[in-house]
Design an enzyme around this catalytic site. Structure first.
Site, PDB file in Angstrom:
ATOM      1  N   GLU A 367     -12.895 -74.868 -17.382  1.00 48.91           N
ATOM      2  CA  GLU A 367     -14.173 -74.684 -16.825  1.00 48.91           C
ATOM      3  C   GLU A 367     -14.691 -76.003 -16.354  1.00 48.91           C
ATOM      4  OE1 GLU A 367     -16.555 -72.936 -20.031  1.00 48.91           O
ATOM      5  OE2 GLU A 367     -15.297 -71.143 -19.894  1.00 48.91           O
ATOM      6  N   GLU A 471      -8.811 -64.039 -19.604  1.00 48.89           N
ATOM      7  CA  GLU A 471      -9.837 -63.552 -20.532  1.00 48.89           C
ATOM      8  C   GLU A 471     -10.415 -62.337 -19.969  1.00 48.89           C
ATOM      9  OE1 GLU A 471     -12.614 -66.545 -21.426  1.00 48.89           O
ATOM     10  OE2 GLU A 471     -10.923 -68.073 -21.644  1.00 48.89           O
TER      11      GLU A 471
HETATM   12  O1  G3I Z   1     -17.504 -72.308 -35.137  1.00 49.22           O
HETATM   13  C1  G3I Z   1     -18.507 -72.038 -35.897  1.00 49.22           C
HETATM   14  C2  G3I Z   1     -18.002 -71.813 -37.318  1.00 49.22           C
HETATM   15  O2  G3I Z   1     -17.382 -72.950 -37.587  1.00 49.22           O
HETATM   16  C3  G3I Z   1     -19.088 -71.756 -38.174  1.00 49.22           C
HETATM   17  O3  G3I Z   1     -18.655 -71.271 -39.380  1.00 49.22           O
HETATM   18  C4  G3I Z   1     -19.685 -70.512 -37.689  1.00 49.22           C
HETATM   19  C5  G3I Z   1     -21.112 -70.439 -38.383  1.00 49.22           C
HETATM   20  O4  G3I Z   1     -21.409 -69.196 -38.678  1.00 49.22           O
HETATM   21  O5  G3I Z   1     -20.468 -70.558 -36.306  1.00 49.22           O
HETATM   22  C6  G3I Z   1     -19.360 -70.904 -35.525  1.00 49.22           C
HETATM   23  O6  G3I Z   1     -19.692 -71.199 -34.094  1.00 49.22           O
HETATM   24  C7  G3I Z   1     -19.358 -69.998 -33.061  1.00 49.22           C
HETATM   25  C8  G3I Z   1     -18.036 -69.991 -32.528  1.00 49.22           C
HETATM   26  O7  G3I Z   1     -18.067 -68.926 -31.590  1.00 49.22           O
HETATM   27  C9  G3I Z   1     -16.810 -69.581 -33.786  1.00 49.22           C
HETATM   28  O8  G3I Z   1     -15.834 -70.558 -33.411  1.00 49.22           O
HETATM   29  C10 G3I Z   1     -20.350 -70.251 -32.167  1.00 49.22           C
HETATM   30  O9  G3I Z   1     -21.917 -70.140 -32.649  1.00 49.22           O
HETATM   31  C11 G3I Z   1     -20.260 -69.197 -30.867  1.00 49.22           C
HETATM   32  O10 G3I Z   1     -21.096 -69.708 -29.803  1.00 49.22           O
HETATM   33  C12 G3I Z   1     -18.945 -69.432 -30.434  1.00 49.22           C
HETATM   34  O11 G3I Z   1     -18.676 -68.389 -29.399  1.00 49.22           O
HETATM   35  C13 G3I Z   1     -17.663 -68.522 -28.725  1.00 49.22           C
HETATM   36  C14 G3I Z   1     -17.822 -68.944 -27.400  1.00 49.22           C
HETATM   37  O12 G3I Z   1     -16.415 -68.806 -26.369  1.00 49.22           O
HETATM   38  C15 G3I Z   1     -18.535 -70.310 -27.111  1.00 49.22           C
HETATM   39  O13 G3I Z   1     -18.546 -70.718 -25.775  1.00 49.22           O
HETATM   40  C16 G3I Z   1     -16.952 -67.276 -28.702  1.00 49.22           C
HETATM   41  O14 G3I Z   1     -16.411 -66.611 -30.166  1.00 49.22           O
HETATM   42  C17 G3I Z   1     -15.556 -67.163 -27.845  1.00 49.22           C
HETATM   43  O15 G3I Z   1     -15.070 -65.610 -27.607  1.00 49.22           O
HETATM   44  C18 G3I Z   1     -15.916 -67.736 -26.572  1.00 49.22           C
HETATM   45  O16 G3I Z   1     -14.697 -67.843 -25.594  1.00 49.22           O
HETATM   46  C19 G3I Z   1     -14.829 -68.490 -24.275  1.00 49.22           C
HETATM   47  C20 G3I Z   1     -13.797 -68.930 -23.908  1.00 49.22           C
HETATM   48  O17 G3I Z   1     -13.047 -69.883 -24.844  1.00 49.22           O
HETATM   49  C21 G3I Z   1     -13.973 -69.694 -22.759  1.00 49.22           C
HETATM   50  N1  G3I Z   1     -14.325 -68.699 -21.650  1.00 49.22           N
HETATM   51  C22 G3I Z   1     -15.549 -68.081 -21.954  1.00 49.22           C
HETATM   52  C23 G3I Z   1     -15.408 -67.381 -23.392  1.00 49.22           C
HETATM   53  C24 G3I Z   1     -16.585 -66.623 -23.526  1.00 49.22           C
HETATM   54  O18 G3I Z   1     -17.795 -67.621 -23.964  1.00 49.22           O
END
Ligand code: G3I
Length: 553
Positions: A367, A471
């Protein structure tokens, strides 16, 4: 049919319901509106005497303007949240969210009381961060999901509002709404509200989710074996649920770790700060988060797409600062190039040494193109400069084992303007011989033109690149026949992809971004192949039919 009606009082609260005895609440009921709600656990209550069925619950609501205190807000992770005077806020007070060490550190609002309901969420924010996101976290069978509810573009000296709706699954547990942003800047929140949309459904406990038997489903990896790999994005938690594991093994031969291989999952801030001299040119890295998913892939003969080495999101800000201090100065180009090279080298080498041959490709850069045109002005861009993408590929080629494929990965990469920007960016990298493929993320919806998408895919392939659909999820509006509409879109999409591949376009892998709708990052748009209980959706049938039709033609 017996339906238990609960009398609900409309009262402002902190997102929690109270069980009350009707007689005790007479004085309150006189001054508030009452509504009837249907109890969801119908089968459990039909045997109860009528007198025991009359329960009064408060319809939960969050309605914070932070004039008298934090209300229900709490700091999330290491972040702190407290009310402060704020000249920009409508009533002079705001919730300040600060001391954010990771991007997901923000403010939490308990949302347990909204289980099984559709909620309307609104909030008003300001921040030096370019955007603030309101997300919801919940677990289904122990698997945590993080779903975006809405994003607000923000600036430092003016509040901007946003809103979104979300249907919380009836089997969700540990439900929390939270405020986060990609960068670590303080966030100010002027107001935050959550309201139930429609009749309130009172579900004090998560409903049990009973998985269906999936053993008779046709296998996608078999159907597509001669054409491309079929992959799925996973999380650590999912692999504790046998039914999920069974379906993954039966359907897919490629896996992408949905979060575990990202920088924020690998970097160890504590160890880094404890020995600055040792870690100055590469922050400390720990690999404990990735082992479970890599072991699963290895044991089940799957290949892994490595996601992702260089990204602006889920990459903590502190790595971009001299001495890793976000209150200090940004590191200079030379230091950031060293950190980038050492990080890439460490990650790809660790994967090769510990799981030889398992990670067959890496999304080296994710990205980097900006939605508004040109390159995203991320901290990588700001510290290294516009050649940071080219350098990342150079380092990945230098350190990755021979044969590992190197990909650039992006969303909306089928859109004409964004495609042009991406091609401009990667052309010098193609000339260097350091890139093998284009990852088209493909977070689509049923309004996206399949022919526009396929034309873009062919254009990338003409540059000599291998194509991965990395994805795939296809959101749909909840209207009559939505499942069929989505199923037909999946069918058409996969059919066109197969035809392109059979006509010589080098598509080698298709990955869906999650297994079932309730675990999707876009759960509100129901974008995946399986229902929450793993029933096959018309979406799955569409993918099956596309292969059958093309094979039969
Ligand atoms: O990482 C922390 C974790 O350490 C902590 O324990 C927990 C607290 O409850 O929060 C976790 O953070 C969340 C993370 O996912 C989990 O690793 C974030 O708040 C949340 O925003 C994050 O969302 C991820 C998102 O990327 C972030 O941009 C989604 O699960 C994931 O499916 C999504 O994947 C992305 C691709 O990598 C790139 N393309 C877009 C796609 C969708 O956004």
């Amino acid at each position: 049919m017996s339906i238990l009606l609960l009398c609900a009082l409309l009262l402002s609260g902190c997102g929690s319901t109270k069980d009350n005895n009707a007689a005790e609440t007479n004085s309150e009921t006189a001054s508030v509106e009452t509504v009837s709600v249907t109890a969801a656990a119908e089968s459990e209550v039909t045997e109860m005497p009528v007198s025991e069925q009359e329960t009064v619950v408060t319809v939960p609501e969050i309605n914070e303007d932070f004039t008298t205190g934090n209300g229900c807000a709490k700091g999330r992770g290491k972040a702190l949240a407290s009310v402060c005077d704020d000249e920009f806020a409508s009533d002079g007070k705001a919730l300040k969210i600060y001391h954010r060490i990771e991007s997901w550190n923000g403010a939490d609002f308990d949302a347990e009381a909204f289980r099984g309901n559709t909620i309307d969420v609104t909030g008003s924010f300001r921040s030096a961060a370019s955007a603030v996101r309101v997300s919801i976290q919940y677990s289904v069978y122990g698997s945590a999901c993080y779903v975006g509810v809405f994003t607000v573009n923000t600036s430092e000296d003016k509040y901007s509002s946003g809103s979104g709706s979300f249907a919380i699954p009836a089997n969700a547990e540990k439900i929390v709404l939270y405020i986060e942003s990609d960068s670590l800047d303080d966030i100010y929140c002027d107001s935050f509200s959550v309201k139930v949309s429609g009749d309130y459904r009172y579900l004090p406990e998560a409903q049990e989710l009973v998985f269906v038997d999936t053993s008779s489903y046709p296998s996608l990896k078999e159907l597509y074996r001669d054409d491309f790999l079929m992959g799925v994005a996973t999380t650590n938690d999912m692999l504790d649920t046998e039914d999920y594991c069974g379906l993954i093994k039966a359907q897919f031969n490629s896996m992408t770790l949905g979060n575990s291989f990202k920088p924020d999952s690998l970097l160890d801030r504590g160890a880094t700060l404890a020995d600055l001299d040792k870690y100055m040119e590469c922050p400390a890295i720990k690999f404990n988060n990735v082992k479970k998913e890599l072991d699963f892939a290895k044991e089940n003969g799957m290949t892994v797409r490595g996601h992702t080495l260089v990204w602006h999101s889920q990459t903590p800000d502190w790595i971009f600062y001299k001495d890793y201090d976000p209150n200090g100065e940004l590191a200079d180009r030379e230091l950031m190039l060293k950190r980038m090279e050492n990080y890439i080298a460490a990650v790809v080498t660790w994967a090769d040494e510990n799981y030889p041959g398992l990670v067959s490709c890496w999304d080296v850069v994710n990205e980097a193109a900006d939605d508004g045109g040109g390159m995203r002005k991320s901290l990588w861009y700001q510290t290294v400069g516009e050649d940071y993408v080219q350098r990342a590929f150079e380092y990945a080629r230098k350190h990755a084992p021979e044969g590992t494929k190197l990909f650039y990965n992006d969303y909306n990469s089928y859109q004409t303007k964004k495609q042009k920007d991406i091609i401009d960016m990667i052309t010098p990298i193609i000339a260097d011989g350091n890139i093998d493929g284009m990852g088209m993320q493909s977070h689509l919806n049923t309004d996206v033109s399949v022919s526009l998408y396929m034309a873009a895919l062919k254009r990338y392939a003409e540059l000599g690149l291998e194509i991965h659909v990395t994805e795939l999820d296809i959101g749909v509006k909840r209207a009559d026949g939505w499942k069929e509409t989505q199923g037909e879109y999946f069918r058409k999409f996969m059919e066109e992809l197969l035809k392109a591949e059979r006509n010589g376009v080098n598509v080698t892998s298709v990955t869906v971004w999650g297994l079932n709708d309730c675990l999707s990052w876009k759960a509100a748009d129901l974008p995946l192949l399986f229902d929450d209980d793993l029933s096959r959706k018309p979406a799955f049938d569409g993918v099956v039919q596309a292969a059958e039709d093309v094979n039969a033609a």
